[in-house]
Design a protein around this motif. Structure first.
Motif, PDB file in Angstrom:
ATOM      1  N   SER A  32     -12.532  -0.451   8.293  1.00  0.00           N
ATOM      2  CA  SER A  32     -11.316  -1.164   9.127  1.00  0.00           C
ATOM      3  C   SER A  32     -11.154  -2.178   8.023  1.00  0.00           C
ATOM      4  N   ILE A  33     -11.847  -1.839   7.033  1.00  0.00           N
ATOM      5  CA  ILE A  33     -12.005  -2.974   5.222  1.00  0.00           C
ATOM      6  C   ILE A  33     -10.611  -1.622   4.536  1.00  0.00           C
ATOM      7  N   PHE A  34     -10.863  -0.514   5.132  1.00  0.00           N
ATOM      8  CA  PHE A  34     -10.032   0.667   3.588  1.00  0.00           C
ATOM      9  C   PHE A  34      -8.962   1.462   4.473  1.00  0.00           C
ATOM     10  N   ALA A  35      -8.916   0.806   5.663  1.00  0.00           N
ATOM     11  CA  ALA A  35      -7.663   1.432   6.432  1.00  0.00           C
ATOM     12  C   ALA A  35      -6.122   1.865   5.763  1.00  0.00           C
ATOM     13  N   ARG A  36      -6.621   0.591   4.787  1.00  0.00           N
ATOM     14  CA  ARG A  36      -4.488   1.202   4.612  1.00  0.00           C
ATOM     15  C   ARG A  36      -5.468   2.109   2.974  1.00  0.00           C
ATOM     16  N   TYR A  37      -5.722   2.443   3.236  1.00  0.00           N
ATOM     17  CA  TYR A  37      -6.522   3.723   1.904  1.00  0.00           C
ATOM     18  C   TYR A  37      -7.205   5.279   2.031  1.00  0.00           C
ATOM     19  N   GLY A  38      -6.215   4.995   3.703  1.00  0.00           N
ATOM     20  CA  GLY A  38      -6.842   6.508   3.805  1.00  0.00           C
ATOM     21  C   GLY A  38      -6.196   7.885   4.568  1.00  0.00           C
ATOM     22  N   SER A  39      -5.215   7.498   3.721  1.00  0.00           N
ATOM     23  CA  SER A  39      -3.691   8.320   3.968  1.00  0.00           C
ATOM     24  C   SER A  39      -4.362   8.967   2.606  1.00  0.00           C
ATOM     25  N   ALA A  40      -3.830  10.601   2.973  1.00  0.00           N
ATOM     26  CA  ALA A  40      -3.465  11.714   1.779  1.00  0.00           C
ATOM     27  C   ALA A  40      -3.113  11.226   0.853  1.00  0.00           C
ATOM     28  N   ARG A  41      -1.974  10.814   0.706  1.00  0.00           N
ATOM     29  CA  ARG A  41      -0.697  10.380   0.204  1.00  0.00           C
ATOM     30  C   ARG A  41      -0.694   8.890  -0.462  1.00  0.00           C
ATOM     31  N   SER A  42      -1.955   8.419  -0.781  1.00  0.00           N
ATOM     32  CA  SER A  42      -2.573   7.158  -1.623  1.00  0.00           C
ATOM     33  C   SER A  42      -3.478   7.896  -1.773  1.00  0.00           C
ATOM     34  N   PRO A  43      -3.067   6.775  -3.033  1.00  0.00           N
ATOM     35  CA  PRO A  43      -4.774   6.427  -4.208  1.00  0.00           C
ATOM     36  C   PRO A  43      -5.654   5.362  -3.215  1.00  0.00           C
ATOM     37  N   GLY A  44      -6.177   4.815  -3.695  1.00  0.00           N
ATOM     38  CA  GLY A  44      -7.638   4.502  -2.627  1.00  0.00           C
ATOM     39  C   GLY A  44      -8.982   4.238  -2.937  1.00  0.00           C
ATOM     40  N   ALA A 339      -3.945  -0.620  -7.680  1.00  0.00           N
ATOM     41  CA  ALA A 339      -4.149  -1.981  -8.855  1.00  0.00           C
ATOM     42  C   ALA A 339      -3.753  -2.735  -7.287  1.00  0.00           C
ATOM     43  N   SER A 340      -3.128  -2.759  -6.659  1.00  0.00           N
ATOM     44  CA  SER A 340      -3.580  -3.703  -5.356  1.00  0.00           C
ATOM     45  C   SER A 340      -4.424  -3.831  -4.643  1.00  0.00           C
ATOM     46  N   ALA A 341      -6.003  -3.054  -4.779  1.00  0.00           N
ATOM     47  CA  ALA A 341      -6.340  -3.233  -4.022  1.00  0.00           C
ATOM     48  C   ALA A 341      -7.924  -5.070  -4.607  1.00  0.00           C
ATOM     49  N   PRO A 342      -7.326  -5.461  -3.134  1.00  0.00           N
ATOM     50  CA  PRO A 342      -7.962  -7.112  -3.565  1.00  0.00           C
ATOM     51  C   PRO A 342      -9.392  -7.301  -4.178  1.00  0.00           C
ATOM     52  N   PRO A 343      -9.585  -8.533  -4.666  1.00  0.00           N
ATOM     53  CA  PRO A 343     -11.154  -8.154  -5.271  1.00  0.00           C
ATOM     54  C   PRO A 343     -11.811  -8.806  -4.500  1.00  0.00           C
ATOM     55  N   THR A 344     -11.715  -8.597  -3.369  1.00  0.00           N
ATOM     56  CA  THR A 344     -13.232  -9.177  -2.487  1.00  0.00           C
ATOM     57  C   THR A 344     -13.287  -8.298  -1.188  1.00  0.00           C
ATOM     58  N   LEU A 345     -13.011  -6.856  -1.799  1.00  0.00           N
ATOM     59  CA  LEU A 345     -13.773  -5.570  -0.770  1.00  0.00           C
ATOM     60  C   LEU A 345     -14.968  -6.273  -0.568  1.00  0.00           C
ATOM     61  N   ALA A 346     -16.060  -6.370  -1.811  1.00  0.00           N
ATOM     62  CA  ALA A 346     -17.509  -5.909  -1.942  1.00  0.00           C
ATOM     63  C   ALA A 346     -17.684  -7.057  -1.341  1.00  0.00           C
ATOM     64  N   GLU A 347     -17.136  -8.312  -1.299  1.00  0.00           N
ATOM     65  CA  GLU A 347     -17.252  -9.871  -0.405  1.00  0.00           C
ATOM     66  C   GLU A 347     -17.722  -8.908   1.398  1.00  0.00           C
ATOM     67  N   GLN A 348     -16.243  -8.453   1.319  1.00  0.00           N
ATOM     68  CA  GLN A 348     -16.267  -7.973   2.641  1.00  0.00           C
ATOM     69  C   GLN A 348     -17.087  -6.871   3.370  1.00  0.00           C
ATOM     70  N   VAL A 349     -17.724  -6.208   2.497  1.00  0.00           N
ATOM     71  CA  VAL A 349     -17.838  -4.569   3.390  1.00  0.00           C
ATOM     72  C   VAL A 349     -19.975  -5.597   3.015  1.00  0.00           C
ATOM     73  N   ALA A 350     -20.084  -6.419   2.384  1.00  0.00           N
ATOM     74  CA  ALA A 350     -22.007  -7.067   2.358  1.00  0.00           C
ATOM     75  C   ALA A 350     -21.834  -7.932   3.547  1.00  0.00           C
TER      76      ALA A 350
END
Length: 486
Positions: A32-44, A339-350
């Motif tokens: 769910s945290i990385f849902a926006r990057y799940g598409s084969a048409r987008s970087p991730g 570039a749009s990946a937020p800086p808080t991803l690691a904290e969300q996973v933690a």
């Protein structure tokens, strides 16, 4: 195997739970945290979670190369940007252990191209960002250099050699500066007789089995299995890759799997030994004051009651984070090629894996601006100024004219336009400044412009302060009013 490892991670991290969360539940939270990057048409992104030095969970989301359709996985190589700094720091520590240098050496012993500013700048100052040296990337941005522009080591040294001042006296303050870490890469080269690329490969990456990791000091070098960096521009993804040939502050490519091996070194000390690992994590002390929350290429902090060592990286279309929880013997690694990946991803996973042993989130600590938007460019066009901050046309016209900065060999012009001052640079976008108070002006991107005057009130120049550069002086060249482009 993944199910068993993940459940063991949950058990170890959440001993107070009556029932550990199932692997599927944890995995769905991460999804769910990385849902926006799940598409084969987008970087991730690639994500990894370690437990006791072992990679307990890893997964890829999105695409490494949109043209070729390669999916992201744990062995996809990403540009690490500033996350590279801890490896540069370890290289310097290893040379100190070899007796090749001392952390208290004057930088001019190894890089005499650095000007003498009076007080000694030591390698230790460079390592912990207390040197006072202006950040070279910020200086280049002031000059109008594009973030995807090329830069050689000699061009870097020429820029540093032109500087006539510091942000502050060495050791007195902390201010992040990429300049220091590029200089350290040159120190490694001159002290060891090898490039940082070769030294780190032999002394760090090979002993740890980091076979998919390297420093790139030639931007034309091909990196196998590399994720291309992307930025979203006008609704379309565009490649955004670093083209610089300097290293130390960045320059590394690595994978989630390899960084898990580096994570294990903080427990095993295979590279650097226990003393080297401890030195890398030792808090910095300013001159005669208490310690600050930065060590050697590592930020020391606390996240929801848990002690952390971490560092982020951001450049072009890449975003990286390495977040360690030493007391829980757990770490989170996130590597993204957008570039749009937020800086808080690691904290969300933690939070997914360690949430049961964390303190509740303090709502006052949430950065709503960062959570809801992406990082703005360093400089850009300013929004309109409030009516009450506009200056009289004759006052602005008195400031308008031609100016010059010797540190950047940069001629500029200030032009009075629509109740504001426009800073014009050669071959670059104008920057719009509106009045704050007195002779202080500010752009939309919070660059400060302070007008300098003589005792009789005549305008003699101005200074710019932005991010990691303070009081960069521009002298007035002539009194021409409403000057055109420089």
């Amino acid at each position: 195997m993944c199910r068993r490892a993940l459940c063991l991670l949950a058990l170890g991290a959440a001993q107070t739970r009556a029932q550990p969360a199932a692997m599927d539940s944890l995995s769905r939270w991460v999804d769910s945290i990385f849902a926006r990057y799940g598409s084969a048409r987008s970087p991730g992104c690639a994500v990894g979670v370690t437990r006791a030095g072992e990679l307990a969970f890893s997964k890829g989301y999105g695409t490494a190369d949109l043209d070729r359709g390669r999916a992201i996985g744990p062995d996809t190589r990403f540009y690490l940007a500033s996350l590279s700094k801890q490896f540069t720091a370890m290289s310097v520590v290893l040379l100190a252990q070899d007796g090749k240098l001392s952390l208290d050496d004057d930088i001019r012993k190894w890089v005499p191209e650095v000007p003498s500013f009076g007080p000694t700048i030591t390698l230790r100052h460079l390592l912990n960002h207390t040197s006072g040296l202006r950040d070279y990337l910020t200086l280049l941005a002031v000059k109008g250099w594009p973030s995807d522009g090329t830069l050689t080591k000699q061009e870097f040294l020429d820029l540093v050699g032109r500087q006539r001042g510091l942000n502050f006296t060495p050791g007195e303050q902390f201010l992040y500066s990429n300049t220091g870490y590029v200089l350290l890469s040159i120190v490694v080269e001159r002290a060891s007789g090898q490039s940082l690329r070769d030294f780190a490969a032999r002394r760090i990456f090979a002993p740890l089995g980091m076979t998919h990791t390297e420093f790139r000091d030639d931007h034309t070098t091909l990196i196998p299995e590399r994720a291309l960096g992307y930025q979203l521009v006008a609704g379309k993804y565009q490649v955004s890759e670093p083209q610089v040939d300097v290293t130390g502050d960045g320059g590394m490519y690595s994978t989630v799997a390899d960084l898990a091996r580096w994570d294990a070194n903080f427990e095993t000390g295979v590279v650097g030994g226990s003393d080297g690992v401890a030195l890398l994590q030792k808090p910095t002390r300013l001159n005669g004051t208490d310690s600050i929350p930065y060590a050697l290429g590592l930020t020391i902090a606390n996240y929801r009651g848990l002690r952390t060592y971490s560092h982020n990286g951001a450049y072009g279309g890449y975003r990286a984070a390495f977040l360690r929880f030493p007391d829980q013997r757990a770490s989170v690694i996130t590597l993204c090629n957008v570039a749009s990946a937020p800086p808080t991803l690691a904290e969300q996973v933690a939070t997914v894996f360690l949430g049961s042993v964390m303190k509740p989130q303090d709502p006052a600590s949430i950065d709503l601006q960062s959570a809801g938007s992406t990082t703005a460019p360093l400089f850009g066009h300013a929004d309109g100024a409030p009516v009450d901050s506009r200056r009289r046309a004759d006052e602005l016209a008195n400031i308008a004219g031609s100016y010059y900065n010797i540190d950047l060999d940069l001629p500029v012009a200030l032009v009075a336009r629509d109740g504001a001052l426009m800073l014009q640079r050669p071959k670059s976008d104008d920057i719009r400044f509106t009045a704050l108070s007195g002779d202080l002006y500010m752009s939309r991107d919070q660059m400060l412009l302070l007008v300098q005057r003589s005792d009789d009130g005549a305008v003699t120049g101005f200074s710019l302060t932005v991010g990691r550069v303070r009081d960069l002086p521009f002298a007035r060249r002539e009194a021409t009013r409403n000057a055109g482009s420089p």
